[in-house]
Design a protein around this motif. Structure first.
Motif, PDB file in Angstrom:
ATOM      1  N   GLU A  72      34.266  39.652  48.269  1.00  0.00           N
ATOM      2  CA  GLU A  72      34.649  40.795  48.599  1.00  0.00           C
ATOM      3  C   GLU A  72      36.138  40.811  48.161  1.00  0.00           C
ATOM      4  O   GLU A  72      36.728  39.511  48.199  1.00  0.00           O
ATOM      5  CB  GLU A  72      35.133  42.267  49.466  1.00  0.00           C
ATOM      6  N   THR A 117      34.446  38.716  42.901  1.00  0.00           N
ATOM      7  CA  THR A 117      33.391  39.659  43.248  1.00  0.00           C
ATOM      8  C   THR A 117      31.855  39.455  42.797  1.00  0.00           C
ATOM      9  O   THR A 117      30.589  39.821  43.460  1.00  0.00           O
ATOM     10  CB  THR A 117      33.273  41.014  42.935  1.00  0.00           C
ATOM     11  N   GLY A 156      34.074  45.527  44.393  1.00  0.00           N
ATOM     12  CA  GLY A 156      34.281  44.414  45.500  1.00  0.00           C
ATOM     13  C   GLY A 156      35.495  44.368  46.114  1.00  0.00           C
ATOM     14  O   GLY A 156      35.971  44.449  47.354  1.00  0.00           O
TER      15      GLY A 156
END
Length: 384
Positions: free
Chosen positions: A278, A273, A316
């Protein structure tokens, strides 16, 4: 439910309307029946019904891997998916041997069944998987390829599949297990041997061209804790990001052994992240050595809790997917003989303590809600 006698041992009396309203407002309802008080408490499965709302409140998807046959034939199986999860992953039916069993001949029946089921029930979809060294059709695995021809075959397959589901599948495991099992070397798979190490970047470019709004993942196991393999994958992904290759996320497969769930999972996720990517726990299960005891299941409850909690620690982290609906449908006993009970529902479809462990993890406050992107279509123009 345990019954408990009243202190005075008296009989029942009339119950007025105010008393009924007050009892309905309590978390545990006390019913007076012939002098016996019965506490009506949430069953584990009732708790589990809270999971979709809890996951969405944190801005993540809580997913599950599904198989086509039980999804089509088993109402109880479908019900567990509909009631407890917000996204699905096709466990096998989107792999190359099923989608293109003969060269140029595609079988969409399985993938369509999964995607249609998800659409009918408001669920997101993660696509799994494009390039993997296992479950290849014989015509592909045994072909005598040169680089130009194999490159064309890969591009055609990725483009055909992703264009069919463009806008309906929010994330794809494009590259699956690119490192050797023990790491940290690149796996000498078909793609590597014929196309060289840059097969990863080239396939990601093809995938991005086919569906620019899908999140494109590299999916790997053995990277959940610090070590040479984790470092090797990080270096690989960081190099792709530096080159501007369209990679958007990393999947942590997380096929854990009971008693060995790492405590630095969140730390490993943050490495990616921090690159602007992600992450997802893409294939979660926790297998237990047989015979499985009640204590094992209580400890497994905490392990499922801790994995969800690690995801919630990382802004994330957008998805946690459990790899199978019930222990009756788990891949674990076949591949790891002597182990079992890896999932939150047992072979009779009954909830296990792991289910309430997930509820507990998602019930905590602190993470700001946001859109879960890992299984849902990315908005046009979204940054990776």
């Amino acid at each position: 439910m345990a019954a408990q006698r009243t202190a005075g041992g008296g009989g029942t009396g009339p119950v007025n309307g105010k008393g009924v309203l007050l009892a309905a407002a309590l978390c545990a309802v006390i019913l007076t029946v012939t002098g016996v008080l019965v506490a009506v408490l949430p069953e584990p499965e009732q708790e589990g019904h809270r999971l979709p709302a809890l996951a969405r409140s944190h801005g993540i998807d809580l997913g599950v891997a599904v198989a086509v046959d039980p999804l089509d034939r088993d109402r109880r199986y479908r019900g567990l998916v509909e009631d407890h999860y917000t996204s699905v992953t096709a466990e096998n039916t989107m792999k190359w041997e099923h989608v293109q069993p003969e060269r140029g001949e595609y079988d969409w029946s399985g993938p369509d069944a999964v995607v249609d089921f998800a659409a009918d029930n408001g669920l997101g979809v993660r696509g799994h998987t494009m390039l993997w060294h296992n479950q290849q059709p014989a015509w592909l695995a045994e072909g005598d390829w040169d680089a130009e021809e194999l490159s064309a075959v890969v591009h055609e397959h990725v483009t055909t599949v992703m264009e069919r589901y463009r806008g309906r599948i929010g994330a794809w495991d494009v590259i699956n297990e690119p490192l050797e099992d023990g790491g940290p070397q690149m796996r000498r798979n078909l793609w590597y041997e014929v196309l060289g190490p840059d097969y990863i970047a080239r396939t990601l470019y093809s995938a991005h061209a086919a569906d620019p709004d899908a999140a494109l993942y590299i999916n790997e196991f053995g990277i959940e804790s610090a070590g040479p393999k984790a470092d090797a994958l990080y270096d690989l992904v960081a190099g792709l990001v530096e080159r501007g290759v369209p990679v958007h996320g990393v999947g942590f497969q997380s096929h854990f052994v009971h008693g060995n769930v790492p405590d630095d999972l969140a730390e490993q996720m943050r490495r990616y992240t921090d690159l602007g990517l992600e992450v997802a726990v893409s294939e979660l299960d926790v297998r237990v050595d047989a015979p499985v005891t009640d204590e094992d299941l209580r400890e497994q409850r905490q392990e499922y809790h801790d994995v969800l909690a690690a995801c919630l620690e990382v802004e994330g982290c957008v998805n946690v997917t459990v790899w199978g609906v019930t222990d009756a449908h788990s891949w674990i006993p076949e591949w790891f003989p002597g182990t079992d009970a890896a999932l939150p529902f047992d072979t009779a479809y009954r909830p296990k303590p792991a289910l309430s462990g997930m509820v507990d993890a998602l019930s905590r406050r602190g993470r700001r809600p946001g859109p879960a992107r890992g299984a849902r279509p990315r908005p046009p123009g979204a940054a990776p």
